[in-house]
Design a protein around this motif. Structure first.
Motif, short mmCIF file in Angstrom:
data_model
loop_
_atom_site.label_atom_id
_atom_site.label_comp_id
_atom_site.label_asym_id
_atom_site.label_seq_id
_atom_site.Cartn_x
_atom_site.Cartn_y
_atom_site.Cartn_z
N VAL A 1 0.85 -1.19 0.00
CA VAL A 1 0.00 0.00 0.00
C VAL A 1 0.89 1.24 0.00
N LEU A 2 0.66 2.12 -0.96
CA LEU A 2 1.47 3.31 -1.16
C LEU A 2 0.71 4.56 -0.69
N ILE A 3 1.40 5.42 0.05
CA ILE A 3 0.78 6.62 0.63
C ILE A 3 1.50 7.85 0.10
N HIS A 4 0.77 8.73 -0.56
CA HIS A 4 1.40 9.92 -1.13
C HIS A 4 1.52 11.03 -0.09
N GLY A 5 2.27 12.06 -0.43
CA GLY A 5 2.48 13.19 0.47
C GLY A 5 1.66 14.40 0.08
N LEU A 6 2.06 15.55 0.61
CA LEU A 6 1.38 16.80 0.31
C LEU A 6 1.72 17.27 -1.10
N TYR A 7 0.86 18.12 -1.64
CA TYR A 7 1.03 18.73 -2.96
C TYR A 7 1.00 17.69 -4.08
N ALA A 8 0.42 16.53 -3.79
CA ALA A 8 0.42 15.43 -4.75
C ALA A 8 -0.82 14.57 -4.53
N ASP A 9 -0.95 13.53 -5.34
CA ASP A 9 -1.99 12.52 -5.12
C ASP A 9 -1.42 11.15 -5.46
N GLY A 10 -2.29 10.15 -5.50
CA GLY A 10 -1.81 8.79 -5.72
C GLY A 10 -1.08 8.58 -7.01
N SER A 11 -1.31 9.46 -8.00
CA SER A 11 -0.64 9.30 -9.29
C SER A 11 0.86 9.58 -9.20
N SER A 12 1.32 10.14 -8.09
CA SER A 12 2.76 10.37 -7.94
C SER A 12 3.54 9.06 -7.91
N TRP A 13 2.84 7.95 -7.67
CA TRP A 13 3.47 6.62 -7.66
C TRP A 13 3.39 5.93 -9.02
N ALA A 14 2.97 6.64 -10.06
CA ALA A 14 2.67 6.01 -11.35
C ALA A 14 3.85 5.26 -11.96
N LYS A 15 5.08 5.72 -11.70
CA LYS A 15 6.25 5.04 -12.28
C LYS A 15 6.72 3.87 -11.43
N LYS B 1 6.56 -7.61 -10.56
CA LYS B 1 7.13 -8.63 -9.66
C LYS B 1 6.04 -9.44 -8.97
N GLY B 2 4.79 -9.20 -9.36
CA GLY B 2 3.69 -10.02 -8.84
C GLY B 2 2.98 -9.49 -7.62
N PHE B 3 3.25 -8.24 -7.23
CA PHE B 3 2.62 -7.70 -6.04
C PHE B 3 1.25 -7.09 -6.34
N HIS B 4 0.37 -7.19 -5.35
CA HIS B 4 -0.91 -6.50 -5.39
C HIS B 4 -0.67 -5.10 -4.80
N VAL B 5 -0.83 -4.07 -5.62
CA VAL B 5 -0.46 -2.71 -5.22
C VAL B 5 -1.70 -1.82 -5.14
N THR B 6 -1.77 -1.06 -4.05
CA THR B 6 -2.85 -0.09 -3.87
C THR B 6 -2.24 1.27 -3.56
N ALA B 7 -2.62 2.29 -4.31
CA ALA B 7 -2.18 3.66 -4.02
C ALA B 7 -3.35 4.41 -3.39
N VAL B 8 -3.17 4.81 -2.15
CA VAL B 8 -4.23 5.51 -1.42
C VAL B 8 -4.40 6.93 -1.99
N GLN B 9 -5.64 7.39 -2.04
CA GLN B 9 -5.91 8.77 -2.40
C GLN B 9 -6.24 9.53 -1.11
N ASN B 10 -5.23 10.14 -0.51
CA ASN B 10 -5.45 10.90 0.72
C ASN B 10 -6.12 12.24 0.39
N PRO B 11 -7.10 12.67 1.18
CA PRO B 11 -7.71 13.97 0.94
C PRO B 11 -6.79 15.13 1.31
N THR B 12 -5.79 14.89 2.15
CA THR B 12 -4.86 15.91 2.67
C THR B 12 -5.59 17.11 3.26
N THR B 13 -6.71 16.83 3.91
CA THR B 13 -7.44 17.88 4.62
C THR B 13 -7.09 17.90 6.11
N SER B 14 -6.78 16.73 6.65
CA SER B 14 -6.37 16.61 8.05
C SER B 14 -5.65 15.28 8.23
N LEU B 15 -4.86 15.18 9.28
CA LEU B 15 -4.16 13.92 9.55
C LEU B 15 -5.16 12.80 9.79
#
Length: 261
Positions: free
Chosen positions: A39-53, A61-75
């Motif tokens: 599970v991939l967690i993006h940072g500020l000023y970005a969204d889940g697409s920052s993990w696109a590469k 490599k056979g992994f099940h990958v999930t990129a979270v879409q954080n609202p970045t409104t609050s912790l």
């Protein structure tokens, strides 16, 4: 055997002299548990697409990958988003976070499904720690001067700060695309404190961005050392996951219990 012991002693001595003691940490302290889910967690000023590469390198490599879409409104809102993603995983899961996402991961990472934590140029506060106060112990990163706030309390980086300081080693055209999809941050994040520091109990890995102008690289080194994380350095801007996806993926693969190739 004597040569191996001498080599280890020289490594420790060199680390002590340079202050980079995280490099001398034993791999036994971060022994990976093989997983299927990442599970991939993006940072500020970005969204889940920052993990696109990075995502296709892990999927290959056979992994099940999930990129979270954080609202970045609050912790709390961001932690809830990660917990929802974790609830959907079918077994042991590796968490990976970039930038502010490391703060979210430190809070959400105590979930029993989580086997390890990978920090990519990421925040790693202790429970209850004032992260801005910790950051102020190091010279300010240039990007902070470019943070602009709207009248309704949402912050974004200026175009100049984003292109020069956030993704400074990207082609300008690519940085401009990422700037166009920049996600605003809620002001509540600036004063938020975690109540959990999962890195105390979970194996950790850390990728320092040596050319980072968003988080001071020495602050990154400090946090990595404090966690006793297995640490690498990438000659990169803050956006190493975009400019050096293979190196980032290799570290994730190692933490997932699979040797990279």
């Amino acid at each position: 055997m004597k040569l191996r012991l001498l080599g280890a002693a020289l490594t420790l001595a060199s680390a002590a002299l340079t202050g980079n003691t995280a490099w001398a940490q034993s791999d036994a302290a971060t022994a990976p548990t093989p997983v299927h889910n990442i599970v991939l967690i993006h940072g500020l000023y970005a969204d889940g697409s920052s993990w696109a590469k990075v995502i296709p390198l892990l999927q290959a490599k056979g992994f099940h990958v999930t990129a979270v879409q954080n609202p970045t409104t609050s912790l709390d809102a961001d932690v809830d988003a990660v917990k929802r993603a974790l609830a959907e995983q079918d077994g042991p899961t590796l968490l990976v976070a970039h930038s502010y996402g490391g703060m979210v991961m430190s809070q959400a990472g105590d979930d029993p499904k989580v086997t390890g934590l990978v920090y990519i140029a990421a925040r790693a506060p202790d429970a209850g720690e004032d992260y801005p106060a910790l950051a102020h112990k190091f010279p300010a990163a240039p990007a902070s001067a470019g943070l602009k706030w709207s009248s309704d309390g949402y912050g974004k980086l200026s175009e100049e700060a984003f292109v020069k300081d956030f993704g400074g080693d990207l082609p300008k055209s690519e940085a401009e695309v990422l700037y166009a999809v920049q996600q605003p941050m809620g002001k509540a994040i600036t004063t938020a404190k975690t109540t959990v520091a999962a890195w105390h109990d979970k194996p950790t890995w850390y990728a320092v961005s040596t050319e980072d102008r968003t988080i001071n690289p020495d602050l990154e080194r400090f946090m990595a050392h404090r966690m006793k994380a297995h640490t690498i350095e990438i000659k990169s801007s803050h956006l190493s996951l975009v400019s050096h996806p293979q190196e980032v993926a290799n570290l994730i693969l190692q933490a997932a219990g699979q040797q990279s190739q």
